[in-house]
Design a protein around this motif. Sequence first.
Motif, PDB file in Angstrom:
ATOM      1  N   SER A 141     -16.166 -24.337  11.899  1.00  0.00           N
ATOM      2  CA  SER A 141     -15.848 -24.931  10.597  1.00  0.00           C
ATOM      3  C   SER A 141     -17.022 -25.620   9.923  1.00  0.00           C
ATOM      4  O   SER A 141     -16.947 -25.949   8.740  1.00  0.00           O
ATOM      5  CB  SER A 141     -14.698 -25.933  10.770  1.00  0.00           C
ATOM      6  N   VAL A 169      -9.930 -17.577  15.925  1.00  0.00           N
ATOM      7  CA  VAL A 169     -10.902 -17.401  14.828  1.00  0.00           C
ATOM      8  C   VAL A 169     -10.175 -17.392  13.484  1.00  0.00           C
ATOM      9  O   VAL A 169     -10.571 -18.071  12.529  1.00  0.00           O
ATOM     10  CB  VAL A 169     -11.713 -16.090  15.014  1.00  0.00           C
ATOM     11  N   LEU A 170      -9.079 -16.629  13.426  1.00  0.00           N
ATOM     12  CA  LEU A 170      -8.351 -16.488  12.159  1.00  0.00           C
ATOM     13  C   LEU A 170      -7.722 -17.812  11.726  1.00  0.00           C
ATOM     14  O   LEU A 170      -7.797 -18.179  10.552  1.00  0.00           O
ATOM     15  CB  LEU A 170      -7.276 -15.404  12.295  1.00  0.00           C
ATOM     16  N   ALA A 173     -10.548 -20.269  10.681  1.00  0.00           N
ATOM     17  CA  ALA A 173     -11.166 -19.819   9.426  1.00  0.00           C
ATOM     18  C   ALA A 173     -10.218 -20.002   8.251  1.00  0.00           C
ATOM     19  O   ALA A 173     -10.636 -20.375   7.146  1.00  0.00           O
ATOM     20  CB  ALA A 173     -11.588 -18.350   9.544  1.00  0.00           C
ATOM     21  N   GLY A 176     -10.577 -23.219   6.912  1.00  0.00           N
ATOM     22  CA  GLY A 176     -11.767 -23.329   6.078  1.00  0.00           C
ATOM     23  C   GLY A 176     -11.414 -23.027   4.623  1.00  0.00           C
ATOM     24  O   GLY A 176     -12.063 -23.513   3.695  1.00  0.00           O
ATOM     25  N   TRP A 177     -10.390 -22.246   4.448  1.00  0.00           N
ATOM     26  CA  TRP A 177      -9.857 -21.901   3.110  1.00  0.00           C
ATOM     27  C   TRP A 177      -8.919 -23.020   2.635  1.00  0.00           C
ATOM     28  O   TRP A 177      -9.153 -23.646   1.592  1.00  0.00           O
ATOM     29  CB  TRP A 177      -9.126 -20.578   3.220  1.00  0.00           C
TER      30      TRP A 177
END
Lengths: 194, 161
Positions: A141, A169-170, A173, A176-177
């Motif tokens: 991140s 990971v998904l 991530a 992160g969005w």
Amino acid sequence: MSEPIHNFTAKVPTWSPYVTPVDLETATPEQLKAMKVTPSNTGFSRYVLTLAHDPESLEVRSPLFNLIMYGKDGLSSAERELGAVGASVVNRCVYCAAVHASRFIGITRRTDVIETIFADEREARLPPRDQALFDFATKLSTTPVEVGADDAKALTDAGLSELEQLDLVLSAALFGWANRLMHTLGEPRASTPP
Amino acid sequence: MTTLIETFAGVPAGSKLADALKMRTEILRLSEAAHDALLLPRDPGGLSHALRAALAARMCRHVGNDALAGHYDSYLAHTGDLDVAPLAHPVGTCGEPRLDAVARHADLLTIAPRAATRQHIERLKAAGVSEPDIVRLAELAAFVNYQLRVVAGLKVLKGVQ
């Protein structure tokens, strides 16, 4: 209006946008269509009404969010929530951290893990499997991204399959969005503003 | 169809990670649809396709993925818009206050989203950025950071197999 909340908490606050949400009365057909499916299924929250300013991305993001966080098989729901919390700690999204910490606790009843993370953030010391997951999520991140081979090896050593690693990971991530929307377009408050 | 995430992660066919990705084809497909919705929207509002491509390339450079930056450079070149081209580089400006404010905000959202406050949104408004465009910009930056991190995570997992 209640004061903004700046400290991590597992008590879910309300979210107050910095921009004017879309008004349902004047929403375009495309905005109404995009709002139909929401990640939390709580109807037209102020968050969804804010994101409805960009209906094309909202319409894709909602099903993507649901698949990454609530899809069957692979990484457990609780561990996807831990990935979300890890990202939210790095990005200091107090609202996202609260929602996903409360879901982690709801599934696992492990309040101690969340208390340690909220107190020590990236320095938190956790049981080995939690530690491997949390460290991978936080290091994925940062900008620049810090995650490396040792962190991936730690996931394998902790017993995560390739599919579980992919799901981590998904989920990290994805936050992160989500953090870049929730933390930058508004703020958490203790109670519903008038 | 091979998605951008698969292309830029370069996971070898036949590996266990490639098998895992096959279990998540709908997520890859929706990630690609999100890319299209943010880079090539039917209604771009005040953020042209060229500006979106330039900002995406800029954010990729901040995170250190030159290959993905190159993908967005090619989108930018395709638009033929030279005015926003300087914004594809991490410290580039184009001299137009609204667009330079948008680029600075994309930098904040990529490098230090935790430092974002109400004041940053007020500055965008003062620079003439509309509220819908503020949301469009946040979605663009948020998506590109998601895509960069999925690719980075897959590359790390691929490396240890």
